[in-house]
Design an enzyme around this catalytic site. Structure first.
Site, PDB file in Angstrom:
ATOM      1  N   SER A  42       2.306  53.134  12.161  1.00 28.81           N
ATOM      2  CA  SER A  42       2.129  54.210  11.183  1.00 28.81           C
ATOM      3  C   SER A  42       2.578  53.770   9.805  1.00 28.81           C
ATOM      4  O   SER A  42       3.516  52.984   9.663  1.00 28.81           O
ATOM      5  CB  SER A  42       2.964  55.430  11.620  1.00 28.81           C
ATOM      6  OG  SER A  42       3.027  56.397  10.591  1.00 28.81           O
ATOM      7  N   LYS A  81       8.645  53.306  15.456  1.00 29.84           N
ATOM      8  CA  LYS A  81       7.473  52.482  15.114  1.00 29.84           C
ATOM      9  C   LYS A  81       7.924  51.134  14.552  1.00 29.84           C
ATOM     10  O   LYS A  81       7.371  50.086  14.889  1.00 29.84           O
ATOM     11  CB  LYS A  81       6.576  53.204  14.109  1.00 29.84           C
ATOM     12  CG  LYS A  81       5.891  54.436  14.671  1.00 29.84           C
ATOM     13  CD  LYS A  81       5.007  54.083  15.885  1.00 29.84           C
ATOM     14  CE  LYS A  81       4.282  55.287  16.432  1.00 29.84           C
ATOM     15  NZ  LYS A  81       3.508  54.964  17.649  1.00 29.84           N
ATOM     16  N   TYR A 128      11.286  59.104  14.594  1.00 30.77           N
ATOM     17  CA  TYR A 128       9.908  58.762  14.981  1.00 30.77           C
ATOM     18  C   TYR A 128       9.472  57.499  14.238  1.00 30.77           C
ATOM     19  O   TYR A 128       9.028  56.531  14.843  1.00 30.77           O
ATOM     20  CB  TYR A 128       8.951  59.921  14.668  1.00 30.77           C
ATOM     21  CG  TYR A 128       7.524  59.448  14.523  1.00 30.77           C
ATOM     22  CD1 TYR A 128       6.959  59.286  13.252  1.00 30.77           C
ATOM     23  CD2 TYR A 128       6.769  59.123  15.633  1.00 30.77           C
ATOM     24  CE1 TYR A 128       5.659  58.817  13.103  1.00 30.77           C
ATOM     25  CE2 TYR A 128       5.468  58.656  15.491  1.00 30.77           C
ATOM     26  CZ  TYR A 128       4.924  58.507  14.227  1.00 30.77           C
ATOM     27  OH  TYR A 128       3.646  58.024  14.079  1.00 30.77           O
TER      28      TYR A 128
END
Ligand code: WQD
Length: 340
Positions: A125, A154, A150
């Site tokens: 992302s 990644k 989150y």
């Protein structure tokens, strides 16, 4: 027919990638625990592709399940989508995010090594960039401290791939750094299925247009942007799906193990208010919205430099912002008629 395992393949991006893989002559195999997807997606895929896509229900953290999948299917590669992805939720339940998002990648990598499956595409992302100092943002731009657990999962997963490939594993991997996926398959048979109140902009816009939500709040109009609202790079989910197919082809044709990463965006930025105007144009609706306070954690503006993916994967986006919003709205109308 070459088989590609899609973890999280019943999800928003995973299901659209399954369609793109069939179109490219691959056989997708889905594994999904349906914690963030509906079984009805499989019916939609059947109608679009004309085939019943094989689907294993379960968690890709489950080693026994993954053993079964890999022993029952000779796989050319894996596309790993399965992860929790709600930014706000990750700050409330960080341990769930670290366990699920990181452990699932470790299970996938270990089982691939055992069965000699060499090609992995990983869902990353643009959140790893934080607020870039220069725009458009290039892959060489140093990653910043993640804005959320989150986002940190990644970054950690990208580091795991780097180290694993460096360790002379047989693996080759591509990480795709998504910008803002929106839109739906033009058929209106599959699309985004946000659970509860959408945190993302476009599903909130279409639900407001459909009368499900009373009013959209624009989170701030005092940013240093053309109209004061935040800028993002909104990419049609079918363009994003095609980038995964191109990545698999690139990996299949590799001459040596590699790890590389690519931005996947349109290369253009649009403000929130521009998205609203485009939605009003394609839907013929006046959207009910107000300006509210900034949302904590939002970056002001980010959009992709796509020169690398254009050149190395021969990938270009085909859909415009209006195309994406038209397809999102078409999907919302279909949902209103036949709730998932
Ligand atoms: C876009 C813009 C909001 C809702 C996140 C994750 C990213 C990826 C996509 C998982 C922002 C504004 C939004 C609303 C608004 N997720 N907005 N009113 O935050 O760029 O990215 O989702 O892969 O990793 O970080 O997307 O759609 O939430 O917001 O004004 O009701 O719309 O402020 O400027 P975001 P978003």
């Amino acid at each position: 027919m070459e088989k590609i395992l899609i973890t999280g393949g019943a999800g928003y991006i995973g299901s659209h990638t399954a369609v793109a893989l069939v179109d490219a002559g691959y056989q997708p195999i889905i594994v999904d625990d349906f914690s963030n997807a509906e079984k009805s997606v499989l019916d939609g895929l059947q109608k679009i592709t004309g085939q019943s896509i094989p689907c294993y229900e379960g968690d890709c953290n489950d080693k026994r399940l993954m053993e079964r999948i890999f022993s029952e299917n000779e796989l050319t590669g894996v596309i790993h989508f399965a992860a929790y992805k709600a930014v706000g939720e990750s700050t409330e339940h960080p341990l769930n995010y670290y366990r699920n998002n990181i452990f699932s990648l470790l299970v996938v990598l270990e089982i691939m090594e055992i069965y000699g499956v060499e090609n992995l595409v990983f869902s990353s992302s643009c959140t790893v960039y934080g607020q870039p100092d220069t725009l458009p943002v290039k892959e060489s731009t140093p990653r910043k401290d993640a804005e959320s657990p989150y986002g940190n999962t990644k970054k950690i997963c990208e580091d795991i791939l780097t180290d694993h490939v460096k360790s002379k594993a047989r693996l080759s991997a591509i990480a795709l750094r998504y910008f803002n996926p929106i839109g739906a398959h033009p058929s209106g048979l599959i699309g985004e299925l946000p659970t509860g109140v959408p945190s993302n902009l476009v599903p909130f816009v279409t639900q407001t247009g459909a009368g499900i939500r009373n009013e959209l709040t624009v989170f701030g109009d005092d940013y240093d942007t053309p109209d004061g609202s935040c800028v993002r790079d909104y990419i049609h989910v079918m363009d994003l799906a095609e980038a995964h197919v191109k990545s698999i082809s690139y990996l299949k044709n590799k001459t040596a193990p590699l790890y590389d990463l690519f931005n996947v965006g349109t290369g253009k930025g649009n403000t929130v208010l521009e998205v609203i105007r485009a939605f009003e144009k394609v839907s013929g609706k006046d959207l009910n919205y107000k300006i509210g306070p900034r949302r904590p954690g939002d970056v002001e503006k980010v959009w992709a430099d796509t020169e690398k993916i254009n050149r190395e994967l021969n990938w270009q986006p085909k859909y415009t912002l209006e195309d994406s919003l038209r397809d999102s709205w078409n999907w919302q109308l279909a949902l209103s008629k036949n709730p998932a």
